[in-house]
Design an enzyme around this catalytic site. Structure first.
Site, short mmCIF file in Angstrom:
data_model
loop_
_atom_site.label_atom_id
_atom_site.label_comp_id
_atom_site.label_asym_id
_atom_site.label_seq_id
_atom_site.Cartn_x
_atom_site.Cartn_y
_atom_site.Cartn_z
N ILE A 251 34.43 35.45 43.86
CA ILE A 251 33.50 36.79 44.30
C ILE A 251 34.27 38.07 43.82
CG2 ILE A 251 32.82 37.98 46.21
CD1 ILE A 251 32.12 35.04 47.57
N VAL B 261 34.41 38.52 40.11
CA VAL B 261 33.14 39.12 39.73
C VAL B 261 32.71 40.74 40.10
CG1 VAL B 261 30.58 38.61 39.62
CG2 VAL B 261 31.88 36.77 39.37
N GLU B 262 33.15 40.76 41.20
CA GLU B 262 32.59 42.07 41.89
C GLU B 262 33.48 43.11 41.27
OE1 GLU B 262 30.15 42.97 43.70
OE2 GLU B 262 29.29 41.07 44.64
N THR B 263 34.63 43.11 41.07
CA THR B 263 35.31 44.37 40.78
C THR B 263 36.70 43.93 39.98
OG1 THR B 263 36.72 43.95 42.88
CG2 THR B 263 35.06 45.63 42.86
N TYR C 263 24.28 35.55 39.51
CA TYR C 263 25.58 36.12 40.19
C TYR C 263 26.23 34.85 40.80
CZ TYR C 263 28.44 38.10 43.64
OH TYR C 263 29.36 38.42 44.55
#
Length: 342
Positions: free
Chosen positions: A123, A126-128, A315
């Site tokens: 997570i 993928v996010e940052t 996602y």
């Protein structure tokens, strides 16, 4: 001489007025913003002066509206192209390094919340990109723009703006200084303000929940979020599947909530890559790539929980695939030496 003086005075005044006109007006004079401020004063005890200061300096950002209408990653309309953004050697290598640096809080979160370490790292990856890209927009600009100039989701973003102002007061931070995504998401895990207030935890023991700079707090907060949304400890997330005929379309169109029984899948022309107990609740998703055969996955409760973090099937599938690559790439830590005293 008088004529020349009058000319320079007039020119200076024109420049001054032109400069003032070029500065974007603040939000504080708009009717709906005044109403919002009045509600915040009555409901939460803010003062008009402090909120007028904030909204007087908040600025409309047209690029945010454009990004909301067509996010860069979803404009691809291709699962394989989307997947390639997040599953590549560079992101996997960086994820293994992040995992190694934060092995202790990851292991603790897995034990406390039941969420596998690689899912949490996936997570964040993928996010940052493991905290490297937490956003460049001021959160106040993003949320004001979306709350008052994006009618299709104004109600949602006014709620997030309310939560952001509450969060800023609770954390004793200046709401004009925090930066995040174009949607107003904050920090390493990209929590919206409402999720920040509900699910952020202090996991490094410093007395604050700082998702902008503390990987440990981000790790614990993601685990807390997923558990609160129904993550099932020790259960699978999804399985590859093959389809035949046309009945599978009815299943795929039924939505992501796991409402069908595994025993019903063959009747829809769905063949699982691995057996499931007959009563297992599941759903079917199609991951499309133009010019190539689609990929199909039978998804379970934990996949549904991942879509509570971000409502996109692409996602959630990317997080799952990145997590699998991270788990494969990271060497198993050596077992501790035996204790001769025992």
């Amino acid at each position: 001489m008088k004529t020349r003086t009058r000319f320079f005075v007039a020119a200076a005044l024109a420049l001054l007025l032109g400069s003032a006109a070029a500065d974007p007006p603040g939000y504080q004079h708009r009717k709906e913003v005044k109403q919002f401020i009045a509600e915040m004063v009555k409901k939460h005890g803010f003062t008009r002066g402090e909120l007028n200061r904030v909204f007087g300096r908040a600025q409309f950002q047209p690029a945010i509206i454009k990004a909301m209408e067509q996010p860069a990653e979803t404009a691809l309309a291709s699962w394989q192209a989307y997947r390639a953004i997040f599953i590549n050697p560079q992101r996997v290598d960086a994820g293994v390094q992040f995992w190694n640096r934060n092995a202790e809080p990851l292991a603790r979160a897995a034990g406390e919340f039941g969420v596998p370490e690689e899912i949490i790292v996936g997570i964040i990856g993928v996010e940052t990109t493991y905290g490297r890209n937490i956003g460049t927009y001021r959160v106040i600009d993003a949320l004001a723009t979306l709350a008052f100039d994006y009618p299709k989701r104004a109600q949602f973003f006014r709620g997030e703006l309310e939560n952001y102002l509450m969060l800023s007061r609770e954390a004793k931070i200046d709401p004009l200084r925090v930066k995040g995504s174009y949607a107003g998401a904050i920090g390493i895990p990209q929590f919206m303000p409402g999720s920040y207030r509900r699910f952020a935890v202090d996991y490094d023991g410093d007395g604050t929940s700082n998702l902008a700079t503390s990987p440990a707090d981000a790790i614990g907060s993601i685990g807390n979020f997923l558990k609160a949304h129904g993550w099932a400890r020790g259960e699978s997330v999804a399985f590859s599947a093959e389809v035949s005929g046309e009945l599978w379309r009815k299943l795929a169109e039924a939505g992501i909530a796991p409402a069908s029984r595994a025993a019903e899948l063959p009747a829809f022309g769905v063949k699982l890559a691995a057996p499931l107990p007959p009563e297992t609740r599941c759903a079917l998703i199609e991951l499309e790539t133009p010019g190539q055969p689609s990929e199909f996955r039978v998804t379970l409760q934990n996949f549904f929980v991942l879509t509570r973090y971000n409502r996109s099937n692409l996602y959630a599938a990317a997080v799952l695939d990145l997590a699998a690559e991270l788990a494969r790439a990271r060497p198993t830590p050596p077992a501790p030496p035996p204790n001769p005293a025992k």
